[in-house]
Scaffold this motif. Sequence first.
Motif, short mmCIF file in Angstrom:
data_model
loop_
_atom_site.label_atom_id
_atom_site.label_comp_id
_atom_site.label_asym_id
_atom_site.label_seq_id
_atom_site.Cartn_x
_atom_site.Cartn_y
_atom_site.Cartn_z
N PHE A 272 -11.37 4.75 -1.71
CA PHE A 272 -11.09 5.29 -0.26
C PHE A 272 -9.91 6.08 -0.32
O PHE A 272 -9.25 6.39 -1.25
CB PHE A 272 -10.79 4.07 0.52
N LYS A 275 -6.17 8.64 4.11
CA LYS A 275 -6.29 8.05 5.60
C LYS A 275 -6.53 6.79 5.46
O LYS A 275 -5.72 5.88 6.28
CB LYS A 275 -7.07 9.07 6.15
N THR A 276 -7.53 5.98 4.81
CA THR A 276 -7.53 4.84 4.94
C THR A 276 -6.45 4.11 4.09
O THR A 276 -6.04 2.96 5.03
CB THR A 276 -8.95 4.52 4.03
N GLU A 279 -3.86 3.59 7.16
CA GLU A 279 -4.35 2.76 8.21
C GLU A 279 -4.01 1.36 7.78
O GLU A 279 -3.91 0.47 8.49
CB GLU A 279 -5.69 3.28 8.65
N LEU A 280 -4.31 1.10 6.47
CA LEU A 280 -4.16 -0.14 5.83
C LEU A 280 -2.71 -0.79 6.23
O LEU A 280 -2.61 -2.01 6.31
CB LEU A 280 -4.70 -0.24 4.45
N ILE A 294 -10.90 -0.01 10.37
CA ILE A 294 -10.09 0.86 9.42
C ILE A 294 -10.87 2.02 9.23
O ILE A 294 -12.19 1.87 8.72
CB ILE A 294 -9.56 0.18 8.11
N PHE A 295 -10.25 3.44 9.21
CA PHE A 295 -11.10 4.64 9.12
C PHE A 295 -11.51 4.46 7.35
O PHE A 295 -10.85 4.18 6.61
CB PHE A 295 -10.12 5.55 9.06
N GLY A 296 -12.96 4.72 7.16
CA GLY A 296 -13.48 5.04 6.02
C GLY A 296 -14.03 3.64 5.33
O GLY A 296 -14.32 3.72 4.25
N ILE A 297 -13.88 2.56 6.15
CA ILE A 297 -14.32 1.39 5.45
C ILE A 297 -15.41 0.73 6.43
O ILE A 297 -15.39 0.36 7.60
CB ILE A 297 -13.21 0.06 5.52
N LYS A 301 -18.50 -1.24 2.32
CA LYS A 301 -17.37 -1.30 1.38
C LYS A 301 -16.33 -2.68 1.76
O LYS A 301 -15.96 -3.04 1.16
CB LYS A 301 -16.80 -0.04 1.97
#
Length: 318
Positions: A272, A275-276, A279-280, A294-297, A301
Amino acid sequence: VRYVIHYDMPKSLEEYYQEIGRAGRDGLPSHALLLYSAGDIHKIRFFFEDSADPEKAEMLLKGMTQYASTRKCRRQLLLGYFGEVLKENSCAPEECCDNCACGPVPDLDVTIPAQKFMSCMIRTKQRFGASYIIDVLLGSRQKRILENHHETLSTWGIGAGIEKDDWFALSEALVEAGYIQKYGEYNVLVLTKDGQDALVQRKTIKLPLLLHQSTVLNAPQQKKSSNPMFMLHKKGAFVKTLGENDLALYEEIKEWRKKNADEQNVPPYVIFGDKTLEELVEKKPQSEAELLSIFGIGTAKAEKIGSQLLRIISERLE
């Protein structure tokens, strides 16, 4: 009948118009809802082989997709298709389409991203659809791109400042404005004369678009670094904002990501992106539902690595 809901896109505007006409025949207000996706288009084309006139079927489908994707007054487009001219530029309040109900979308200066998009079309020989062009702009290393050696193009990765959905919105807006057009069964994108002129003469391009707040428009092109991804902010800027506990969480997730990347023999951003990661740390999701925000999840995933990420965050919060 008060509502007509289309779960799939009809094959033509004639079919759509006849079906929504079942609502409101008593003269009282009624509503039509159309749900559609690119998958509907492919499904309809699948049946073209059984059509007596595939070329006519494609023309009818094109009219339907233009109606579904337009950002202009849908009533104006629908009536115009059947030869009736709507004098005003938008619906009357008592018979309003969704676009007019939301109010006019302001024109946005999209000159630089439009130039990037059309340049990428040219460098890939105008042989691909929007999805492929966008993947190249975002710096994807998917198998097809690597096989075509398109990761070596100057336009590979230069669109990292714009979200994928916004690239698709820009693509549709460029089609609607007449700068590019879709061609053939697979919607291959080709430049029109207007698009060629705009690119060669570096004309200002303004289109009615609503984009995500995080999208960066008309930013100068970022230089490539040793990392194949493009940095959108100064390296370390986010880390400097973190307190001691959040910094420890950041480093732990980052180390976990690197370990997984090494095991799979891929770069860390494949697991990931940054950015991910940020955000985490900021949102600290505590459940799978929160993790999906969350962005990208996405779902896949989350199923694959979600429990491990939630465990790391949970242990840090104890």
